[in-house]
Design a protein around this motif. Structure first.
Motif, mmCIF file in Angstrom:
data_model
loop_
_atom_site.group_PDB
_atom_site.id
_atom_site.type_symbol
_atom_site.label_atom_id
_atom_site.label_comp_id
_atom_site.label_asym_id
_atom_site.label_seq_id
_atom_site.Cartn_x
_atom_site.Cartn_y
_atom_site.Cartn_z
ATOM 1 N N ALA A 623 8.912 7.239 6.833
ATOM 2 C CA ALA A 623 7.682 6.593 6.375
ATOM 3 C C ALA A 623 6.595 6.799 7.421
ATOM 4 O O ALA A 623 6.869 6.795 8.623
ATOM 5 N N ASP A 624 5.365 6.971 6.960
ATOM 6 C CA ASP A 624 4.216 7.197 7.836
ATOM 7 C C ASP A 624 3.194 6.111 7.544
ATOM 8 O O ASP A 624 2.561 6.095 6.490
ATOM 9 N N GLY A 625 3.032 5.164 8.466
ATOM 10 C CA GLY A 625 2.163 4.014 8.251
ATOM 11 C C GLY A 625 0.689 4.353 8.277
ATOM 12 O O GLY A 625 0.243 5.251 8.987
ATOM 13 N N LEU A 626 -0.086 3.580 7.505
ATOM 14 C CA LEU A 626 -1.533 3.749 7.400
ATOM 15 C C LEU A 626 -2.187 2.394 7.602
ATOM 16 O O LEU A 626 -1.568 1.365 7.437
ATOM 17 N N GLY A 627 -3.473 2.437 7.945
ATOM 18 C CA GLY A 627 -4.208 1.167 7.904
ATOM 19 C C GLY A 627 -4.986 0.793 9.131
ATOM 20 O O GLY A 627 -5.567 -0.281 9.199
ATOM 21 N N GLY A 628 -5.054 1.638 10.159
ATOM 22 C CA GLY A 628 -5.879 1.300 11.315
ATOM 23 C C GLY A 628 -5.077 0.712 12.447
ATOM 24 O O GLY A 628 -3.862 0.550 12.393
ATOM 25 N N ASN A 629 -5.787 0.328 13.520
ATOM 26 C CA ASN A 629 -5.138 -0.053 14.769
ATOM 27 C C ASN A 629 -4.253 -1.282 14.646
ATOM 28 O O ASN A 629 -3.221 -1.389 15.283
ATOM 29 N N VAL A 630 -4.644 -2.261 13.806
ATOM 30 C CA VAL A 630 -3.892 -3.513 13.750
ATOM 31 C C VAL A 630 -2.633 -3.373 12.925
ATOM 32 O O VAL A 630 -1.557 -3.803 13.311
ATOM 33 N N SER A 631 -2.754 -2.744 11.765
ATOM 34 C CA SER A 631 -1.661 -2.806 10.795
ATOM 35 C C SER A 631 -1.054 -1.462 10.448
ATOM 36 O O SER A 631 -0.255 -1.375 9.529
ATOM 37 N N SER A 632 -1.387 -0.417 11.174
ATOM 38 C CA SER A 632 -0.993 0.927 10.759
ATOM 39 C C SER A 632 0.510 1.123 10.698
ATOM 40 O O SER A 632 0.993 1.938 9.926
ATOM 41 N N ASP A 633 1.256 0.401 11.507
ATOM 42 C CA ASP A 633 2.703 0.588 11.502
ATOM 43 C C ASP A 633 3.434 -0.503 10.707
ATOM 44 O O ASP A 633 4.629 -0.395 10.455
ATOM 45 N N PHE A 634 2.737 -1.533 10.299
ATOM 46 C CA PHE A 634 3.382 -2.703 9.718
ATOM 47 C C PHE A 634 3.982 -2.400 8.354
ATOM 48 O O PHE A 634 5.111 -2.788 8.044
ATOM 49 N N ALA A 635 3.228 -1.697 7.509
ATOM 50 C CA ALA A 635 3.750 -1.381 6.174
ATOM 51 C C ALA A 635 5.002 -0.514 6.272
ATOM 52 O O ALA A 635 5.977 -0.718 5.539
ATOM 53 N N ALA A 636 4.976 0.482 7.177
ATOM 54 C CA ALA A 636 6.162 1.332 7.361
ATOM 55 C C ALA A 636 7.346 0.511 7.852
ATOM 56 O O ALA A 636 8.496 0.751 7.454
ATOM 57 N N GLU A 637 7.088 -0.478 8.695
ATOM 58 C CA GLU A 637 8.162 -1.324 9.210
ATOM 59 C C GLU A 637 8.744 -2.203 8.102
ATOM 60 O O GLU A 637 9.961 -2.420 8.022
#
Length: 829
Positions: A623-637
């Motif tokens: 998975a490759d997270g998107l969304g900017g500095n705050v949340s870019s990895d959260f969705a992938a996690e």
């Protein structure tokens, strides 16, 4: 899924007139003009010839010549082929293209404040030469852009749903350069100038986007007349700054590559920026040195200014540091000598650069240095008391309000040198007050204490160039060059083992720690591998995926209960900045997973997972997270944690089960983003393959990829769900040009935007099949032939994986790189 390479039907295929090139009816009647016309800059030629036949004069339909565009317009609009093309080109029943660029859950909706204007088909609603104070966003319908020359009409472009019409007029006030005629009934959102003027204050990001629409006129997909600046033709956007955009281009007279720097339209009204921009060209034109970028021309057109300069095909020292972390002593010495020569030449011409930093030193062919960006430069004796330049490289006297001089340029180069050999700058930067105090009151730390093997030559240069007292620095660059003239030797240092969670958090609940009567050993010390990062000497490296860990003096609960807090933990952030690898062998399948930060990103937004499910199926996911500095990895996690809890696939319902899981995740993440403003735009790609007996059941959302290598042939199984694919399917983009088009990097599908449409399929595996899952950090940097060559080499899957990663890094490593390879040694029935 639709085939992105599918050719759309042209007019002679539909009408079967036989007047295409080589057709049976060309003798006597000739080839239809629509087969040869190039009015649409490629859309109406080659394999797409005849797609817009109604805009071409002299076509042959119904047994007779149809005359000019104006003469045949009415009858053509009743033609079934006309209606088919409009549907295929994205003019009916499709989301607007503008909304492709506006993420869901934004706090504004510009469209809510705009009035609708209805246009009847065949009506000319904008005339060439008009000075309008409004632009239009196409809600429905389509139109042609028609240039009138010597009373003759020349259709030059086609616009449909989501296209923005006449936007440049709001920025530049230029007269419209073509007629706009409705092909069908149209609905337009009207963007008035008074509303447009409020956008910079109310929504700076949207304003920047609209600025890009104007800048896009110079993109290589536009007609040549729209991207010509005198004798120079812009081809591709290669860089964007706060006040300028840089294009790659070509001199049409000499065919020489050039770089074209354009002042952003929103900066033109600021006299300070405009004057600085013009001064940059004038200053560099006075300099003639092999280590300084060359200026060829300056032009004023389209209500802005352009600098035509030398095109540099190289890498900045800043990019090199992100890629290598440090630069070898020998290379650093060579680069510094050339930089000193460039800066010294400018000083001898009476010019201060005032912005020396790693971004502005570019390396060509791994050796040749070029100094660029004289946007802040001034003459040495000018009374210029503005504090300009990259703040972290400014001399202490400038921070105190002093004026720039030769010694302040020398100081900036000294800080750059420190960063080149140490890998970081000399003063702590988290607290600006502490940083300024140390820079202004403390001498630079001795770099040799951080780099014991640092040659005295480089140490001497750095310390002297960075003295607090400007009088103790080099008098000029000639002195500095003398100090950099001795031979250099270097040694490498060993890597350091990274800590696990109990070492990082110092909780006292790790293996071997004394046990308090109130607490037990942390469960993460005993949990078996989830993805290879939580066992052996790496146990505790993915503690957030383990239930019942002890943090903040309490049981932290399940993954779902604690992920919100875990993602803010410093340890979580530290782990996900780093590279990680997994090597497993499960039921005659060898697996190797690897993730690398890449050279440019500050954190790793990719996630991967390798695990055996309760029904013995093998799950592989990237998975490759998107969304900017705050949340870019959260969705992938979140996706990774959910896949950890997937127990088994129901027989006969495998695809529907994983598809529903992705749809549920899409809603979950979308709802989280809508409820929490700091998570706005959060989303992720996902490619997941589940090996159950002799079948692979897989799902894809976004542009991460699944490949299969069989009999030395590589097949891409998943399709990239991007805007480029969407435009190709609608006939608006040539597949051959897709990789160079802006839409190639914009997702049409992802998990988290509330409208997920997963791609799923099943196939049978064979012995010796090799499965490859990867994020776009691999395939966007490495050619398919290179990937195939590495995969077919007689090496282990670990060597293959790391070879692919290194190939991506060698090509620039602009994104995180995550790869899983799974070798099928024997199929299971």
């Amino acid at each position: 899924m639709p085939d992105p390479q599918k050719k759309r039907m042209n007019c002679w295929e539909y009408h079967r007139c036989g007047r295409q090139p080589g057709g049976k009816n060309t003798i006597g009647l000739g080839v239809c003009p629509a087969a040869q016309d190039t009015s649409f800059e490629g859309i109406n030629s080659g394999k797409c010839a005849g797609r817009f036949c109604w805009a071409v004069a002299g076509t042959f339909c119904e047994g007779k010549c149809q005359g000019t565009y104006a003469q045949k317009q009415s009858s053509c609009q009743e033609c079934d082929f006309f209606k088919i093309v409009l549907a295929e080109e994205g003019t009916l029943n499709l989301r607007t293209k503008l909304l492709k660029f506006l993420p869901p859950h934004t706090k504004h909706s510009i469209l809510d404040n705009l009035k609708l204007k209805k246009i009847k088909k065949s009506v000319r609603f904008i005339s060439q030469g008009d000075n309008k104070d409004e632009a239009y966003i196409t809600k429905s319908g389509s139109c042609l852009l028609i240039v009138e020359k010597k009373n003759t009409l020349h259709p030059v472009d086609h616009r449909g749903e989501g296209d923005i019409l006449n936007m440049s007029a709001l920025f530049t006030g230029e007269p419209v350069n073509s007629h706009f005629e409705a092909e069908t009934d149209m609905e337009l959102w009207v963007l008035k100038k008074k509303i447009f003027k409020k956008i910079p204050e109310n929504d700076p990001l949207l304003y920047n986007f609209l600025t890009e629409i104007v800048a896009d006129r110079f993109d290589s997909q536009r007609p040549i007349s729209d991207r010509t600046i005198g004798r120079y033709v812009a081809t591709d956007i290669i860089g964007r700054g706060g006040y300028s955009i840089v294009y790659k281009g070509v001199d049409s007279v000499t065919n020489q590559k050039v770089a074209i720097k354009m002042l952003r339209h929103n900066m033109v009204k600021d006299s300070y920026f405009l004057q600085k921009f013009k001064n940059e060209a004038k200053i560099i034109s006075r300099l003639n040195h092999r280590n300084i970028i060359n200026i060829f021309d300056i032009k004023e057109k389209f209500q802005t200014a352009f600098i035509i300069m030398e095109y540099l095909d190289g890498e900045s020292i800043a990019a090199m540091l992100k890629r290598l972390k440090k630069i070898s002593y020998q290379d650093a010495n060579n680069y510094l000598v050339q930089a000193c020569k460039a800066i010294g030449h400018a000083h001898n011409q009476g010019i201060l650069h005032k912005d020396i930093n790693p971004e502005n030193l570019v390396i060509i062919d791994n050796y040749h240095v070029k100094l660029l960006d004289f946007g802040l430069a001034s003459f040495i004796h000018d009374d210029d008391d503005l504090i300009d330049g990259a703040f972290l490289y400014l001399a202490p006297e400038i921070s105190k309000g002093g004026t720039s001089n030769i010694q302040s340029d020398i100081y900036s180069l000294g800080i750059t040198a420190f960063e080149m050999v140490v890998g970081k700058r000399p003063y702590p930067e988290k607290d600006q007050a502490i940083f300024i105090k140390m820079r202004c009151e403390s001498e630079i730390p001795d770099p040799k204490k951080l780099e014991p093997d640092l040659p005295d030559t480089l140490r001497r240069f750095i310390i002297k160039a960075c003295r607090l007292d400007p009088k103790q620095r080099y008098t000029d660059m000639n002195q500095a060059i003398k100090d950099l003239s001795k031979p250099i030797n270097e040694n490498k240092k060993p890597s350091i083992q990274k800590p696990n969670c109990w070492e990082f958090m110092k909780c006292g609940r790790g293996l071997g720690d004394p046990k308090d009567k109130c607490y037990h050993t942390c469960p993460v010390t005993q949990t078996s591998s989830l993805d290879g990062l939580n066992e052996g000497d790496k146990s505790g490296r993915t503690c957030w995926l383990v239930t019942g860990t002890f943090c903040n003096n309490k049981d932290s609960g399940t993954y779902a209960e604690k992920i919100e807090s875990c993602r803010h933990c410093d340890f979580y952030k530290d782990v996900n900045k780093a590279s990680g690898q997994t090597m497993l062998s499960i039921d005659n399948v060898d697996i190797f997973g690897f993730t690398h930060l890449g050279l440019l990103p500050k954190k790793n937004e990719d996630r991967y997972l390798i695990r055996q499910m309760e029904d013995k199926s093998l799950l592989l996911a990237v998975a490759d997270g998107l969304g900017g500095n705050v949340s870019s990895d959260f969705a992938a996690e979140i996706v990774k944690g959910t896949l950890v809890g997937l127990k088994k696939l129901i027989k006969g319902k495998e695809l529907s089960q994983i598809k529903q899981m992705a749809i549920d995740l899409d809603k979950l993440i979308s709802n989280k983003a809508e409820a929490q403003p700091e998570l706005e735009g959060m989303a992720t790609t996902l490619v997941c393959a589940i090996l159950k007996q002799d079948k692979i059941h897989w799902i894809n959302v976004g542009d991460s990829r699944l490949y299969r290598l069989r009999n030395k042939k590589l097949k891409q199984l998943s399709e990239d769900q991007t805007l480029a694919k969407f435009l190709i399917e609608e006939g608006e983009l040539d597949p051959k040009k897709a990789k160079e088009h802006y839409s190639y990097d914009i997702l049409d599908q992802c998990i988290g935007y509330g409208e997920c449409n997963p791609e799923t399929a099943t196939f049978s595996i064979q012995k010796n099949d090799l499965l490859i899952l990867s994020t776009d950090g691999l395939y966007k940097m490495v050619a398919k032939d290179t990937i195939l060559s590495i995969l077919n080499a007689n090496t282990s899957i670990e060597v293959k994986t790391k070879g692919l990663t290194q190939a991506a890094l060698n090509s620039g490593g602009k994104d995180n790189i995550t790869i899983i390879l799974a070798k099928i040694n024997q199929t299971l029935k």
